[in-house]
Design an enzyme around this catalytic site. Structure first.
Site, PDB file in Angstrom:
ATOM      1  CG  HIS A 131      -0.222  -0.157   2.525  1.00 34.43           C
ATOM      2  ND1 HIS A 131       0.476   0.861   3.138  1.00 34.43           N
ATOM      3  CD2 HIS A 131      -0.071  -1.239   3.336  1.00 34.43           C
ATOM      4  CE1 HIS A 131       1.018   0.427   4.253  1.00 34.43           C
ATOM      5  NE2 HIS A 131       0.709  -0.852   4.404  1.00 34.43           N
ATOM      6  CE  LYS A 138      -7.013   9.004   1.992  1.00 38.35           C
ATOM      7  NZ  LYS A 138      -6.543  10.384   1.886  1.00 38.35           N
ATOM      8  CD  GLN A 153       3.842  -7.084   9.385  1.00 33.62           C
ATOM      9  OE1 GLN A 153       2.738  -7.536   9.632  1.00 33.62           O
ATOM     10  NE2 GLN A 153       4.876  -7.842   9.030  1.00 33.62           N
ATOM     11  N   GLY A 173       1.086   0.062  16.002  1.00 34.18           N
ATOM     12  CA  GLY A 173       0.283   0.444  14.853  1.00 34.18           C
ATOM     13  C   GLY A 173      -0.946  -0.426  14.711  1.00 34.18           C
ATOM     14  N   GLY A 221       4.197   4.995  10.673  1.00 29.61           N
ATOM     15  CA  GLY A 221       2.829   5.509  10.653  1.00 29.61           C
ATOM     16  C   GLY A 221       2.347   6.055  11.969  1.00 29.61           C
ATOM     17  NE  ARG A 230      -1.290  15.469   9.645  1.00 36.00           N
ATOM     18  CZ  ARG A 230      -2.036  14.526  10.212  1.00 36.00           C
ATOM     19  NH1 ARG A 230      -3.182  14.189   9.676  1.00 36.00           N
ATOM     20  NH2 ARG A 230      -1.633  13.919  11.314  1.00 36.00           N
ATOM     21  CG  ASN A 261      -4.541  24.270   5.344  1.00 35.62           C
ATOM     22  OD1 ASN A 261      -5.170  23.571   4.546  1.00 35.62           O
ATOM     23  ND2 ASN A 261      -3.226  24.339   5.338  1.00 35.62           N
TER      24      ASN A 261
END
Length: 575
Positions: A11, A36, A131, A160, A285, A400, A509
């Site tokens: 991914h 996505k 992982q 995670g 992450g 972001r 924002n």
């Protein structure tokens, strides 16, 4: 020496191109495919974008680095097309690719991305994610000689996966999306009073003894099921996934967030003791959790911190390339000169032809406006309650929106929150973030670390909360972006003009996308999203566009445009 780093296989495929360790361009595949996280996709368009931005050809690339070492998996991964390197790069690259390719272990890639983007000459490095090949958390020390892993913790202790399972239990992760940010936002509404099966052993994370997880190829699935079963038996509301009643999970979310933060602090404390460094860099992450990052920065365990803007898996393309470039320079006596990443604008930029075609194809009312007039008109429109789609310059890397592909609005009224959340299909309780002039940061926010990447939360000072209520979360915090004029002059000028009009050096924002979509990438993406939404104005480079022509500058208004008195160019674009 040009080194191309890629992430592929699972991914978040991405690409990064470096010259002697200095970042030239970076891109995420999801922005091109419009899927996505781009699961099981190859970073073909991302690679082509990096080459185009750098003015390079495939034949110029001296080495290819991958952000996973697939041979390290235990048990081995089954063969699959999405794991074949020859499928991961465009046809312009000569085959077989393995002659040029160097696999880099996943956590080493994460560590390199943080260390050599920080500008520090040495630092403790903490990586925390779902992982890698074998690790879920790791502690390293890095300096000019390289990065040395000092401790690692297995997948069955994954922070995670713990946090993602908590997100699923709370019904915040519909199919095809990730909801960890939603859980973090919901945590502010609750109190940490529910039991959590997360402990610290040997300075790192571990699960409570009753969660007996064996090491197999299905460890992450076993961990998720064990966690869900524990929460069904021990935590209110004792039922998972009630998406229609999400506020009932507020105390659960607060408890999961507190458990994560406490365990991360123990891990960071162990990193301080193991390295004796006074500097900390983080990746993985979990290092996107801005509430946890704020608590780490406020702990005083280190003197300096660096939180990477692309800490999650797209960042391993950057880290793998940095690792290979460093190793090559050490072996050959060549140059390795990475620069500190102080801004996130490393993605593709729209060109004039793309902008004109996108506007013309869809028949929007649009005018090309001199810069000073455009900035003034947009700031005035925001002060009057208008919501702006802003597509300007090179795109941001990371999750972001930071003033290149953003939706912007006035932070002075809470009414704007309801409208924006409706436009974007967001839950009404989720916070929206502020961008603030760096020079005014301390007037509005109390933070141990001033972030330009919107990845460290801050306390909004009580005396100014009533001025910017739209960006203050229920617990008095915000996730601010400190905007530097040097790195984002156009965005800085817009906020400065808004301050001149309103007295407030802050704008709201949020990312320029609709629910379930990646952030817009091209002018065509921006126009399509604008037309499908209730946004009032679209800024596309030097163009201002609107569905209602009365929202655009008139010819009479144009006479006062900017210090030079330039007139608006009302060249028609489409209808």
């Amino acid at each position: 020496m040009l080194v191309l780093g890629i992430n592929f296989g699972f991914h978040d495929p991405s690409a990064a191109l470096l010259e002697d360790g200095r970042l030239l361009a970076m891109a995420e595949q999801e922005r091109f495919s419009r899927h996505k996280r781009a699961r099981l996709e190859m970073p073909l368009e991302a690679v082509r974008s990096c080459l185009k931005q750098a003015g390079a050809r495939a034949s110029d690339v001296a080495a290819i680095a991958t952000g996973w070492d697939l041979d390290r998996f235990d048990p081995p991964l089954p063969a699959a097309p999405y794991l074949e390197l020859d499928n991961a790069l465009p046809s312009e690259f000569e085959r077989p690719l393995r002659l040029k390719a160097q696999p880099v272990a996943h956590h080493m890639s994460h560590a390199a991305s943080a260390l050599w983007s920080s500008g520090f000459d040495e630092a403790a490095v903490v990586v925390v994610d779902g992982q890698g090949e074998r690790e879920s958390s790791s502690i390293s020390y890095g300096d000019g000689d390289g990065i040395r892993m000092l401790a690692s913790y297995p997948v069955k202790a994954s922070l995670g996966y713990f946090y993602r399972a908590a997100t699923q239990f709370a019904g915040l992760e519909p199919a095809g999306s990730r909801g960890e940010g939603k859980l973090m936002g919901l945590a502010a509404y609750g109190r940490p009073q529910e039991p959590m099966p997360l402990v610290t052993e040997d300075g790192g994370p571990a699960m409570a003894p009753e969660l007996r997880i064996e090491h197999t190829g299905r460890t992450r699935f076993q961990l998720r099921e064990a966690l869900l079963d524990y929460w069904r038996k021990n935590t209110f509301p004792y039922l998972e996934g009630q998406s229609a009643e999400q506020m009932v999970y507020a105390n659960f979310a607060a408890s999961a967030q507190a458990a994560l933060e406490n365990t991360l602090l123990d891990l960071v404390r162990h990193a301080r003791e193991a390295t004796s460094s006074k500097r900390l860099v983080m990746a993985g992450g979990v290092a996107q959790n801005c509430s946890a990052n704020a608590r780490i920065a406020a702990s005083g365990l280190f003197d300096e911190y660096y939180f990477l803007p692309v800490a999650h898996d797209p960042g391993v393309s950057l880290g793998a390339a940095l690792h290979v470039a460093h190793a090559h320079a050490r072996e050959t006596g060549g140059t390795f000169a990475p620069a500190r990443i102080d801004h996130a604008y490393w993605g593709p930029a729209p060109d004039d032809v793309q902008m004109a075609e996108a506007l013309g194809t869809h028949g929007l009312h649009a005018v090309q406006v001199p810069e000073a007039e455009l900035i003034g008109h947009v700031a005035t429109a925001m002060s009057q309650g208008r919501i702006i789609g802003w597509c300007s310059g090179r795109a941001e890397i990371g999750p972001r929106a930071l003033g290149a592909r953003s939706v912007l609005a006035d932070p002075r009224s809470r009414e704007i929150v309801s409208r924006l959340n409706r436009i974007k299909g967001r839950e009404i309780w989720r916070p929206l973030a502020p961008s603030v002039l760096s020079e005014r940061f301390d007037t509005y926010f109390d933070a141990a670390h001033r972030s330009p990447f919107m990845n460290v939360s801050a306390i909004v000072r009580p005396e100014v909360r009533s001025r910017i209520p739209a960006v203050v979360h229920v617990d008095g915090t915000a996730r601010p972006q400190a905007v530097e004029r040097e790195h984002s002059p156009r965005y800085w000028s817009l906020i400065r003009r808004f301050e001149e009009l309103t007295g407030v050096p802050v704008v709201l924002n949020t990312s320029f996308n609709l629910a379930g979509e990646p952030i817009v990438n091209t002018p065509a993406d921006a126009v399509r999203t604008f037309l499908r939404s209730e946004l009032d104005l679209l800024v596309l480079g030097p163009w201002l566009a609107a569905k209602d022509p009365s929202l655009l500058p008139s010819a009479s208004q144009a006479g006062a445009a900017g210090a030079a008195g330039a007139e608006v160019n009302r060249a028609p674009v489409g209808g």
